[in-house]
Design a protein around this motif. Structure first.
Motif, PDB file in Angstrom:
ATOM      1  N   ASP A 270      -8.823   3.617  -2.991  1.00  0.00           N
ATOM      2  CA  ASP A 270      -7.700   2.686  -3.182  1.00  0.00           C
ATOM      3  C   ASP A 270      -7.992   1.374  -2.467  1.00  0.00           C
TER       4      ASP A 270
ATOM      5  N   THR B 164     -10.077  -2.797  -3.243  1.00  0.00           N
ATOM      6  CA  THR B 164     -10.496  -3.732  -4.294  1.00  0.00           C
ATOM      7  C   THR B 164     -11.957  -3.570  -4.698  1.00  0.00           C
TER       8      THR B 164
ATOM      9  N   ARG C  70      -5.849  -5.514  -6.006  1.00  0.00           N
ATOM     10  CA  ARG C  70      -5.937  -4.055  -6.023  1.00  0.00           C
ATOM     11  C   ARG C  70      -5.028  -3.446  -7.085  1.00  0.00           C
ATOM     12  N   LEU C  71      -3.781  -3.897  -7.155  1.00  0.00           N
ATOM     13  CA  LEU C  71      -2.844  -3.301  -8.101  1.00  0.00           C
ATOM     14  C   LEU C  71      -3.131  -3.707  -9.542  1.00  0.00           C
TER      15      LEU C  71
ATOM     16  N   TYR D 125       0.832  -1.204   0.000  1.00  0.00           N
ATOM     17  CA  TYR D 125       0.000   0.000   0.000  1.00  0.00           C
ATOM     18  C   TYR D 125       0.864   1.250   0.000  1.00  0.00           C
TER      19      TYR D 125
ATOM     20  N   ARG E 124      -5.894  -1.472 -10.581  1.00  0.00           N
ATOM     21  CA  ARG E 124      -5.456  -0.091 -10.756  1.00  0.00           C
ATOM     22  C   ARG E 124      -4.542   0.070 -11.971  1.00  0.00           C
ATOM     23  N   TYR E 125      -3.758  -0.994 -12.261  1.00  0.00           N
ATOM     24  CA  TYR E 125      -2.794  -0.915 -13.354  1.00  0.00           C
ATOM     25  C   TYR E 125      -3.011  -2.051 -14.355  1.00  0.00           C
TER      26      TYR E 125
ATOM     27  N   PHE F 105     -13.223  -0.249 -12.791  1.00  0.00           N
ATOM     28  CA  PHE F 105     -12.786  -1.060 -13.932  1.00  0.00           C
ATOM     29  C   PHE F 105     -13.975  -1.583 -14.724  1.00  0.00           C
TER      30      PHE F 105
ATOM     31  N   SER G  94     -13.444   0.646   1.789  1.00  0.00           N
ATOM     32  CA  SER G  94     -14.310   1.285   0.800  1.00  0.00           C
ATOM     33  C   SER G  94     -15.435   2.069   1.456  1.00  0.00           C
TER      34      SER G  94
ATOM     35  N   ASP H 258     -13.867  -0.452  -4.719  1.00  0.00           N
ATOM     36  CA  ASP H 258     -14.036   0.744  -5.548  1.00  0.00           C
ATOM     37  C   ASP H 258     -13.303   0.610  -6.878  1.00  0.00           C
ATOM     38  N   LEU H 259     -12.119   0.005  -6.854  1.00  0.00           N
ATOM     39  CA  LEU H 259     -11.359  -0.158  -8.089  1.00  0.00           C
ATOM     40  C   LEU H 259     -12.056  -1.126  -9.050  1.00  0.00           C
TER      41      LEU H 259
END
Length: 319
Positions: free
Chosen positions: A240, A242, A198-199, A149, A202-203, A249, A224, A244-245
Motif C-alpha cells: 500500500d 506509491t 496512492r489512491l 491511510y 489503487r482505484y 498498475f 515499499s 508498489d502500486l
C-alpha cells in the motif's frame, strides 16, 4: 442524514508551516555569556497540533459564501464525519437539471482535517467566477487519524476507506454531481499528494484525473522497501504505497488515469518528486508535470501562481 451549514463570506489566505524544522546550528566554539545573553528570553516551545477530530467546523477566517460544511454518519465508525464543500458559481440546490464534475482535495499534515486546505477556496472560486475554468465542485476531505491511510487492525484508523467507500457515495447522493469516474478527480498536497497518487493508482476505476502536489515519495519508497513499515510504530499493509502500486498498475495500465505531479523547487520534497517522476517514466506511466521555480513546500504558494493551470488540467480530463 445530511446536515449542512452554509457559511458567511470572509476571504483570507494562509500558508501552512513546514512539516520539518531545520536542526539547530552548533557553534564552533563557545563564548562567555554576556549580561545580555544571560537575560535572553527562552524560545517558546512549538505549538502542539490540535487533537484529531472527525468533525472540524470551518474557522471564521476561512468562511466564504460558496463554501459549506457538512457531515455524514459513517457506517463503519458509527459517528459523524465532516467535510467542506465548495459549490461553483450558479449552483442552485434542488436544481437537478444542472450537474457538475467533482474534485476531491486531500489535505496535508498528519493528522489534518477537512478545514486544513481552505486557504485555496478564494483562488478556486475566483477562477470559476471569472470563467477561466468551468464550474466544478471541490470537496475537502477529512483524511482520518493517519492522513488518507488505513492502518491494518485498527478500525478507527481507516481514513482511506471512509473516503472511498463512504464519503464519495454520500456526496453523489446529496449534491448535484455527475456521478461517474469520467467526471471525478482527486488532488492533494504533501500528505495529500501521497494520498492522491496512492489512491488513484489503487482505484483507477474511480478517478479519471489526479493531481499530486509535493508528495513525500522517499517515505513511500521506504515503506515499499520495508514491507509496509514507515516507522517502528507505524506499519501499513504491504504493497500500500506509491511505488508498489505503480508497478502493479504498469502491468495493465487500465483504466487510464490522467496524472499530474506538481512541486516547488524550494520544497523539501523537490528532489524525491523528480526521482518519482523518473520512476513513473521507467514504467511507461504517462503524466504531466508542473515545476514552480523558487517556491517552497506550500500548496498555497504554488496555487497563487498556477491555480488556473491545475484546474484546467482537471477540466480537460472530464469527458
Amino acid at each position: 442524514m445530511r446536515r449542512v451549514v452554509c457559511l458567511v463570506a470572509c476571504l483570507s489566505l494562509f500558508a501552512g508551516p513546514s512539516l520539518f524544522a531545520e536542526p539547530p546550528s552548533v557553534p564552533t566554539k563557545s563564548k562567555p555569556a554576556s549580561v545580555t545573553d544571560s537575560k535572553q528570553t527562552p524560545k517558546k516551545a512549538k505549538k502542539k497540533p490540535a487533537p484529531f477530530a472527525w468533525v472540524n467546523p470551518i474557522p471564521n477566517k476561512r468562511l466564504h459564501p460558496s463554501l459549506q460544511h457538512g457531515t455524514f454518519q459513517s457506517p463503519s465508525l458509527k459517528q459523524d464525519v465532516g467535510y467542506a464543500i465548495l459549490l461553483p458559481p450558479g449552483y442552485s440546490e434542488g436544481e437537478s437539471s444542472k450537474r457538475y464534475p467533482v474534485v476531491y482535495y486531500l489535505h496535508g499534515s498528519r493528522p489534518g482535517s477537512e478545514a486544513k486546505s481552505l486557504a485555496l477556496v478564494p483562488l478556486l472560486h475566483s477562477a470559476m467566477e471569472s470563467k477561466q475554468v468551468p464550474g466544478m465542485i471541490y470537496v475537502f476531505v477529512n483524511g482520518g487519524p493517519v492522513s488518507h491511510y488505513n492502518i491494518p487492525g485498527e478500525p478507527t484508523k481507516q481514513g482511506a476507506d471512509v473516503f472511498i467507500d463512504e464519503l464519495i457515495p454520500h456526496i453523489d447522493s446529496t449534491y448535484q454531481t455527475i456521478a461517474d469516474r469520467e467526471h471525478r478527480g482527486i488532488e492533494g498536497f504533501s500528505q495529500g499528494g501521497r494520498g492522491t497518487m496512492r489512491l488513484s493508482l489503487r482505484y483507477p476505476d474511480l478517478f479519471c484525473s489526479a493531481a499530486a502536489g509535493g508528495g513525500g515519495y522517499e517515505t513511500e519508497r521506504k515503506i515499499s522497501e520495508s514491507g509496509g513499515r514507515e516507522s517502528e510504530k507505524l506499519v501499513f499493509a504491504e504493497g500500500d504505497n506509491t511505488w508498489d502500486l505503480a508497478r502493479a498498475f504498469s502491468k495493465t495500465k487500465t483504466p487510464q488515469v490522467d496524472w499530474m505531479i506538481y512541486v516547488g523547487t524550494k520544497g523539501f520534497n523537490y528532489q524525491n518528486n523528480l526521482a518519482y517522476m523518473k520512476f513513473l517514466t521507467s514504467l511507461g506511466i504517462p503524466f504531466e508535470r508542473i515545476v514552480v521555480p523558487e517556491v517552497p513546500h506550500s500548496g498555497l504558494k504554488i496555487y497563487e501562481q498556477r491555480c488556473v493551470e491545475i484546474m484546467r488540467f482537471h477540466a480537460a480530463n472530464f469527458r
